[in-house]
Motif scaffolding. Structure first.
Motif, PDB file in Angstrom:
ATOM      1  N   PRO A 194      -5.188   6.131  -1.852  1.00 25.72           N
ATOM      2  CA  PRO A 194      -4.363   6.025  -0.642  1.00 25.72           C
ATOM      3  C   PRO A 194      -3.524   7.277  -0.358  1.00 25.72           C
ATOM      4  N   ARG A 195      -3.235   8.051  -1.394  1.00 33.06           N
ATOM      5  CA  ARG A 195      -2.417   9.240  -1.159  1.00 33.06           C
ATOM      6  C   ARG A 195      -3.216  10.527  -1.344  1.00 33.06           C
ATOM      7  N   THR A 203       4.496  -2.012   3.179  1.00 33.53           N
ATOM      8  CA  THR A 203       4.078  -0.729   2.624  1.00 33.53           C
ATOM      9  C   THR A 203       3.112  -0.887   1.457  1.00 33.53           C
ATOM     10  N   THR A 210      -2.492   1.792   5.854  1.00 35.12           N
ATOM     11  CA  THR A 210      -1.241   2.511   5.684  1.00 35.12           C
ATOM     12  C   THR A 210      -0.387   2.462   6.950  1.00 35.12           C
ATOM     13  N   ASP A 211      -0.895   1.819   7.993  1.00 31.98           N
ATOM     14  CA  ASP A 211      -0.070   1.583   9.183  1.00 31.98           C
ATOM     15  C   ASP A 211       0.850   0.398   8.871  1.00 31.98           C
ATOM     16  N   ILE A 212       2.083   0.718   8.510  1.00 33.34           N
ATOM     17  CA  ILE A 212       2.983  -0.326   8.021  1.00 33.34           C
ATOM     18  C   ILE A 212       3.301  -1.365   9.089  1.00 33.34           C
ATOM     19  N   ASN A 250       0.915   1.840   0.428  1.00 33.30           N
ATOM     20  CA  ASN A 250       1.558   3.152   0.329  1.00 33.30           C
ATOM     21  C   ASN A 250       2.245   3.428  -0.998  1.00 33.30           C
ATOM     22  N   HIS A 251       3.145   2.525  -1.362  1.00 34.92           N
ATOM     23  CA  HIS A 251       3.941   2.781  -2.573  1.00 34.92           C
ATOM     24  C   HIS A 251       4.516   1.465  -3.087  1.00 34.92           C
ATOM     25  N   ASP A 301      11.842  -2.227   2.274  1.00 33.61           N
ATOM     26  CA  ASP A 301      10.555  -2.898   2.491  1.00 33.61           C
ATOM     27  C   ASP A 301      10.682  -4.381   2.145  1.00 33.61           C
TER      28      ASP A 301
END
Lengths: 244, 519
Positions: free
Chosen positions: A206-207, B409, B379-381, B412-413, B419
């Motif tokens: 993803p990154r 997210t 990844t489009d939150i 993403n992370h 979040d």
């Protein structure tokens, strides 16, 4: 020719950006002012704190709109992405059949302590991702998905054993840049063993961007949303180029 | 609540098949033990701590017993004997064994009757500890009541237990009812339980007894402030299922991720090891009033959520049957499933409702564990937040039990404080505005949802029949679940499995089996 750009809200060059963030302060008028001042410090104009709310003791969450000042000359921007011919499952298999007279061998894994297989599975598993078959389904490929928490040594051993043309390496966990360290570890191992040139080396996650992958010494990088056929056509066309 | 018309006879039939499958595994389990089962016995007897190298004493003592060639008899009688020889308590005896100041062969006229009596004392004391955690939790829940269904489950995963504490408290402030501390990513493969408070981890925080205590205290405090009981979750999975269950019981945890097959499929842990270890871990959960959370949701991250829906249902039934074998009542079975259907499929939400409703009706008294979308989160939150909204709606409509908060997210992370705040805001909104929707609607008799649920149940029955014919272990070998194939004697931890000798002794396990508090 210069091409100056700014973020776009509803009028060209209005520079509008939406931000959301948390400050470690108790909610109140002072917190809101702090958010405004902080965004001003970031070199924004016309800062509007649209929303402020307590999300814990001593923590306040904000949504802020502001106008960005800097402009960027778009004509000076350079970025690369994986360049590959768009081919589907059938075209790729046909091409392998016609040009190689053997199966293409691909070994994939999530390396290091990372336990996430979601990325490597999306590309390799039979089922594939987003209605696009995974590499295991390709009749002209021998695709092996080793799963997660594979050591670089085991991956290399399997790659040599299967006479791999390409290695697919996935990393999902990015906390404290674990992915960078793991990607680098594999490169270092391959270089130490003098085997770097033996394989096409593909990074995914993803990154991961193509630029990051190139910087780390990989042949290509694939980010979120990548479908298996894109990876497959990159592998096949690159191998073909290498032969000619 | 709205129900789908399902044939009660068919439900009884699939449950009977699942029980048969579980029983055939049980026949195997009773004849074997594992290193981690024996280490759990030591922990239940009161052995804790690490040696100079940081190796836990339960590990060292079991290693010593293995080296001495006596492990097949069970660690219990030998440890009891060592205590009689040393004349010291459990902890000091373990230290003396580790330092070779006492060994298993040395015999100072200790009679079998003495050993038997000592074992009995140790086992009874262990049972008292488990009873104590039960009543401690009951008291807390009386002081601060439990929240209504579905319970809002939020993860923290900073790697640093003290930072986790801050994150957890903020989540409780925003409405979380359950806090799960995600483990450091490779912990499932550690053949020991790390020790002490930890501040370094990858993708999560190490599960240690000290970390359990730190978070338990923080949540008790936050619960008092907010006026509701906050449940604490950790992971009894991997190579130390039963040991973690013991540590969790000591520190009053409320839930444990605990699946009879997850480790085999997703962590390549030997299947015999997993079946043996899950049994003791669940016996402990039954006594310590810990809700297990099973991991069927994971199947759908690798398989297609429509095509493989029946494997989820089949696994729930097998997990239920194995849990029953270990004395867990339905109220402690957080059977898992997930909202993972490709959002591009037309009527995907109707499929999701059908699957969620089927699970609800098959296990009416179980607090079902419902997992949010992850596989199709981009990844489009902002879009991810939309997916979670639909998930929240499905959950409240079908009265799920343990609602894992979807996080915008996700792709993403690991979640930021804000979040979690957004996620809980979404849940609170949907749960409130659609609170009684499930009581107001009816599913059309021969409508899409009813037909879909019936199809999944039919496929489940056929699948379970195939497993019964082949045996569960063989079915896993052939990739029946999540499309992942594992050999019976492969995987990690196989070396730690051993056959019990005819005089094998494990009185605490016997007490756990024979004194089920839930009967």
């Amino acid at each position: 020719m210069k091409q100056n750009i700014k973020p776009y809200g509803d009028t060209i060059n209005d520079g509008i950006i939406q931000l959301s963030f948390t400050l470690p302060v108790e909610f109140g008028a002072k917190a809101k002012k702090a958010a405004e001042l902080y965004v001003l410090k970031l070199n924004f104009d016309q800062v509007s704190v649209a929303h402020a709310e307590k999300i814990a003791d001593d923590f306040t969450y904000f949504v802020v709109f502001a106008k960005a000042k800097p402009v960027l000359d778009y004509s000076t921007v350079v970025a690369s992405e994986v360049k590959t011919v768009e081919m589907d499952f059938y075209q790729i298999n046909d091409l392998i059949r016609k040009e190689f007279n053997r199966k293409i061998s691909v070994v994939g894994a999530t390396i290091g302590a990372d336990a996430h297989t979601v990325g490597i599975d999306a590309i390799m598993n039979m089922k594939g991702y987003n209605q696009d078959y995974g590499l295991e389904r390709y009749p002209e490929m021998n695709a092996l998905n080793m799963g997660a928490q594979v050591t670089c040594e085991d991956l290399l051993k399997e790659a040599l054993d299967k006479k791999a043309d390409a290695l697919l390496v996935s990393q999902t966990v990015t906390q404290k840049d674990a992915h960078i360290r793991n990607f680098t570890e594999l490169i270092e191992l391959l270089e130490a063993e003098n085997l770097r040139s033996h394989f096409l080396l593909l990074a995914g996650g993803p990154r991961v961007t193509h630029d990051l992958a190139i910087e780390l010494g990989y042949d290509a990088g694939f980010g979120p949303g990548t479908v298996p056929s894109r990876v497959a056509s990159f592998i096949v066309t690159t191998l073909l180029k290498g032969r000619k | 609540m709205a129900t789908i018309p399902l044939d009660q006879n068919q439900i009884e039939r699939v449950k009977a098949i699942a029980l048969e499958i579980a029983e055939s595994v049980q026949e195997y389990i009773v004849n074997y033990s594992s290193d981690s089962v024996e280490r759990t016995v030591l922990r239940l007897y009161g052995v804790d701590g690490v040696n100079e190298d940081g190796t836990p004493l339960p590990n060292r003592v079991v290693e010593k017993a293995r080296e001495a060639g006596i492990l097949e008899h069970g660690i219990s009688p030998w440890f009891a004997k060592a205590m009689l020889i040393s004349g010291r308590d459990e902890q000091v005896t373990a230290e003396l064994l580790e330092q070779d100041q006492v060994d298993f062969s040395f015999d100072k006229n200790v009679t079998p009757a003495d050993i038997h009596q000592k074992e009995g004392e140790l086992a009874n004391k262990a049972m008292e500890v488990l009873k104590a955690t039960n009543s401690a939790k009951r008291e807390k829940r009386e002081k601060t009541p439990l929240p209504p269904n579905p319970w809002r489950y939020i993860i923290v995963a900073t790697g640093n237990i003290y930072e986790d504490r801050t994150q957890a408290k903020s989540a409780v402030f925003s409405g979380a009812d359950i806090i799960a501390v995600i483990r450091s990513t490779a912990q499932s493969l550690l053949d020991y339980v790390p020790y002490g408070p930890t501040t370094e981890g990858f993708g999560g925080t190490y599960a240690t007894q000290a970390n359990f205590r730190i978070m338990r205290d923080a949540l008790d405090e936050a619960g008092l402030e907010q006026g509701r009981y906050i449940r604490l979750v950790n992971y009894s999975s991997g190579l130390c299922m039963a040991e973690i269950a013991a540590c969790a019981a000591f520190e009053d945890l409320d839930m444990l991720l605990n699946d009879s097959m997850y480790g085999i499929l997703f962590r390549d842990i030997n299947m015999k090891r997993t079946f043996i270890d899950q049994y003791l871990s669940r016996l402990i959960c039954a006594h310590a009033d810990i809700i297990i959370n099973t991991g069927e949701d994971n199947y759908l991250t690798t398989s297609d959520a429509v095509e493989a829906a029946h494997t989820v249902t089949a696994s729930q039934l097998i997990n239920e049957a194995m849990a029953l074998k270990a004395g867990l009542p339905a109220r402690l079975m957080g059977l898992g499933h997930a909202f993972e259907i490709n959002p591009k499929i037309e009527n995907a939400f109707l499929y999701e409702l059908a699957h969620a409703q089927l699970a609800r009706q098959l296990f009416p008294d179980a607090p079902l564990k419902y997992m949010p979308p992850t596989k199709y989160k981009s990844t489009d939150i902002f879009h991810a937040h939309c997916l979670d909204t639909m998930f929240n709606l499905a959950s409240v409509t079908t009265d799920q039990g343990i609602h894992l908060a979807g996080i915008l997210t996700e792709a993403n992370h690991t979640p930021l404080m804000q979040d979690r705040f957004q996620s809980l805001g979404n849940i609170n909104y949907v749960f409130n505005v659609a609170k009684d929707l499930g009581d107001e609607i009816e599913f059309k008799q021969d409508g899409f949802i009813a037909k879909r649920a019936q199809t999944v149940l039919d496929e489940t029955e056929a699948f379970l029949n195939r497993i019964r014919e082949k045996g569960l272990m063989e079915s896993i070998t052939e990739g029946g679940f999540a499309g992942i194939s594992r050999p019976i004697d492969g995987g990690k931890g196989h070396g730690g499995v051993f056959a019990k000798s005819s005089d094998y002794s494990n009185p605490v396990m016997q007490l756990l089996e024979n004194n089920n508090p839930n009967k």
